[in-house]
Design a protein around this motif. Structure first.
Motif, short mmCIF file in Angstrom:
data_model
loop_
_atom_site.label_atom_id
_atom_site.label_comp_id
_atom_site.label_asym_id
_atom_site.label_seq_id
_atom_site.Cartn_x
_atom_site.Cartn_y
_atom_site.Cartn_z
N GLY A 56 0.83 -1.23 -0.01
CA GLY A 56 -0.11 -0.03 0.12
C GLY A 56 0.86 1.41 -0.01
N ARG A 57 0.32 2.44 -0.04
CA ARG A 57 0.96 3.72 -0.21
C ARG A 57 0.05 4.53 0.89
N GLY A 58 0.74 5.70 1.08
CA GLY A 58 0.15 6.56 2.04
C GLY A 58 0.70 6.12 3.67
N ARG A 59 -0.21 6.79 4.50
CA ARG A 59 -0.12 6.38 5.92
C ARG A 59 -1.25 5.35 6.28
N ARG A 60 -0.88 4.22 7.00
CA ARG A 60 -1.87 3.36 7.30
C ARG A 60 -1.42 2.70 8.42
N THR A 61 -2.34 1.93 9.26
CA THR A 61 -2.21 1.36 10.63
C THR A 61 -2.50 0.04 10.30
N ALA A 62 -1.32 -0.79 11.02
CA ALA A 62 -1.49 -2.37 10.85
C ALA A 62 -1.84 -2.88 12.20
N VAL A 63 -1.20 -2.39 13.28
CA VAL A 63 -1.68 -2.87 14.69
C VAL A 63 -2.13 -1.72 15.55
N ALA A 64 -3.10 -2.20 16.24
CA ALA A 64 -3.69 -1.22 17.24
C ALA A 64 -4.48 -2.04 18.16
N PRO A 65 -4.57 -1.24 19.39
CA PRO A 65 -5.39 -2.05 20.61
C PRO A 65 -6.77 -2.30 20.08
N GLY A 66 -7.22 -3.38 20.42
CA GLY A 66 -8.88 -3.80 19.93
C GLY A 66 -8.79 -4.44 18.56
N ALA A 67 -7.89 -3.83 17.67
CA ALA A 67 -7.88 -4.65 16.35
C ALA A 67 -6.87 -5.89 16.44
N THR A 68 -5.95 -5.99 17.29
CA THR A 68 -4.90 -7.13 17.41
C THR A 68 -5.04 -7.44 19.01
N ALA A 69 -4.05 -8.43 19.46
CA ALA A 69 -3.77 -8.73 20.76
C ALA A 69 -2.91 -7.61 21.31
N ALA A 70 -2.53 -6.50 20.59
CA ALA A 70 -1.70 -5.31 21.23
C ALA A 70 -2.45 -4.83 22.28
N ARG A 71 -1.94 -4.57 23.47
CA ARG A 71 -2.65 -3.85 24.64
C ARG A 71 -2.48 -2.22 24.47
N TYR A 72 -1.40 -1.98 24.03
CA TYR A 72 -0.70 -0.48 24.03
C TYR A 72 -0.21 0.16 22.73
N LEU A 73 0.35 -0.96 22.00
CA LEU A 73 1.12 -0.56 20.79
C LEU A 73 0.46 -0.29 19.60
N HIS A 74 1.04 0.83 18.96
CA HIS A 74 0.21 0.94 17.75
C HIS A 74 1.47 1.08 16.65
#
Length: 110
Positions: free
Chosen positions: A23-41
């Motif tokens: 992809g291009r531009g700015r995009r999020t891959a990991v965020a709390p609620g969407a993955t098991a990450a509790r704090y990491l974006h």
């Protein structure tokens, strides 16, 4: 005040996020609620040669930008940082950020 985030269980599906380089531009891959990450974006900023600069605010997040490929100029808080491959810059919360890469870049945003 802390916001309550739904915590996903740790499973292969919530821990492995493939194809973050696509992809291009700015995009999020990991965020709390969407993955098991509790704090990491975690996300990517990918600009091709000739793409317009991207501007955003870090809001309530501290941001680390790591140049994975290409070169980028990051402007924030009245300062300018030239990033080459494997260079990194830290940006505090509530900061305006501009990323420019006339020749293209791929940055990890953590």
């Amino acid at each position: 005040m802390d916001q309550e985030v739904v915590q996903n269980p740790i499973t292969p599906e919530t821990c492995f996020v493939p194809k973050t380089h696509e992809g291009r531009g700015r995009r999020t891959a990991v965020a709390p609620g969407a993955t098991a990450a509790r704090y990491l974006h975690y996300g990517r900023i990918t600009l091709a040669a000739g793409d317009a600069p991207i501007s955003f605010n870090s809001d309530d997040h501290e941001v680390g930008l790591i140049c994975l490929n290409g070169k980028a100029t990051v402007k924030t808080e009245g300062q300018t940082f030239d990033l080459d491959r494997y260079d990194a810059v830290y940006v505090p919360r509530d900061s305006e950020i501009e990323v420019n890469a006339p020749e293209g870049c791929d940055l990890a945003e953590v």
